[in-house]
Scaffold this motif. Sequence first.
Motif, short mmCIF file in Angstrom:
data_model
loop_
_atom_site.label_atom_id
_atom_site.label_comp_id
_atom_site.label_asym_id
_atom_site.label_seq_id
_atom_site.Cartn_x
_atom_site.Cartn_y
_atom_site.Cartn_z
N ALA A 79 0.84 -1.20 0.00
CA ALA A 79 0.00 0.00 0.00
C ALA A 79 0.88 1.24 0.00
O ALA A 79 1.94 1.27 0.63
N ASN A 80 0.42 2.24 -0.74
CA ASN A 80 1.24 3.43 -0.95
C ASN A 80 0.52 4.70 -0.59
O ASN A 80 -0.68 4.82 -0.81
N ASN A 81 1.30 5.63 -0.07
CA ASN A 81 0.81 7.00 0.08
C ASN A 81 1.83 7.91 -0.61
O ASN A 81 3.00 7.93 -0.22
N TYR A 82 1.40 8.57 -1.68
CA TYR A 82 2.28 9.47 -2.43
C TYR A 82 1.86 10.90 -2.09
O TYR A 82 0.84 11.36 -2.59
N PRO A 83 2.62 11.60 -1.27
CA PRO A 83 2.23 12.96 -0.90
C PRO A 83 2.42 13.92 -2.08
O PRO A 83 3.16 13.60 -3.02
N PRO A 84 1.77 15.09 -2.04
CA PRO A 84 2.02 16.08 -3.09
C PRO A 84 3.52 16.42 -3.09
O PRO A 84 4.17 16.39 -2.05
N CYS A 85 4.02 16.75 -4.27
CA CYS A 85 5.47 16.95 -4.42
C CYS A 85 5.74 18.31 -5.07
O CYS A 85 5.09 18.64 -6.06
N PRO A 86 6.67 19.10 -4.54
CA PRO A 86 6.91 20.43 -5.12
C PRO A 86 7.41 20.41 -6.57
O PRO A 86 7.18 21.36 -7.30
N ASP A 87 8.06 19.32 -7.00
CA ASP A 87 8.49 19.26 -8.39
C ASP A 87 8.38 17.84 -8.95
O ASP A 87 9.34 17.06 -8.94
N PRO A 88 7.18 17.49 -9.47
CA PRO A 88 6.96 16.13 -9.98
C PRO A 88 7.85 15.77 -11.17
O PRO A 88 7.99 14.59 -11.49
#
Length: 336
Positions: A190-199
């Motif tokens: 299971a994954n949690n991908y947080p928002p990222c300042p530079d995708p």
Amino acid sequence: MATTRRWFNVESVPQSHIFPLEDRPGQEPIPLCRKIPIINLGQHPNSERTDTIHRIIQASQEYGLFQVIDHEVPEDVKTEALRVLEELFSMPSEEISKEAKESGWVYMGSTSFAAKGAHLWRDNIKHPCHPLEDCLQHWPQNPTRYREVVAAYIEEIRRLSLRILELISEGLGLDKGYLGGTSQVQFLTANNYPPCPDPSVTLGVLRHFDHSLITILLQGNNVEGLQVLKDGKWIGVEVVPNSFVVNIGTQLEIISNGRLKSPEHRVVTNAKQARSTIATFINPSPDCIIQPAKVLVNEANPPLYPSLSFKDFVHASKPFGPSTDALQIGVPSKNV
Ligand SMILES: O=C(O)CCC(=O)C(=O)O
Ligand SMILES: [Fe+2]
């Protein structure tokens, strides 16, 4: 709630999370593909069943994946599983790590698994799910309802996967139970991908193949991020409400002697929203010998893959780095 400062609460991407140029998603937008088949698994009369099987096989040849709807997994079982995982991921990383070590499941926080020299932009947990009664005691104890909620989810996914494997078996001209008989072991990641300042410089997951028979992926909270390589180009997989993505794994590609394709895929991040997913790998048991099915091999179609036990295949490719062995045994030992 007091907010602890998390690794992803940063204004710019730290050097530790910047991938080498050749692995980065880059700036160019990658469109969502609207053509990946969406297959309705509702109860059909026989003629429609034949059509469903045909569409599944075609999608598995062309894209290596498809989405299923009307799959009979209750909505609340899915949302509860996503919710309890969200609660787990919101705990302080040290607490998650400590508990994982004590109970014998795997936590890959964003700093614990460097791939290609950079850390993935995600928090991840993994644990075996088969046999369920033996595995449960090695699952997270916090949140306290984790075991109950995730066990209910896994039981539904097992049922769904057997239905899908039956349809694929029929579509390949194998006995109905051929693939279901091979698929003994599920494990969950299971994954949690947080928002990222530079995708453009980060990745949620590096490009890879799943070494399963099939993988059943739940994309939570309506946020896209999964991309699949098709004809040498990345395409985005859309989030279809109330669906699961079904991904053909390398073991099924081998059994089908290359008729079905396991797709290379990766996960990209985005700047605005967190993304949650639950992937359940439906695997052969470790000692199962995986080889092209005899009925699919003849003089005109010689075997394209060698025979290998699933265990040996996985040992050779080490898809989960140092955690690979523990995850393939079925029941983990303590302190993996
Ligand atoms: O989170 C996703 O969208 C896909 C994850 C994945 O590819 C995996 O766990 O193997
Ligand atoms: Fe994957």
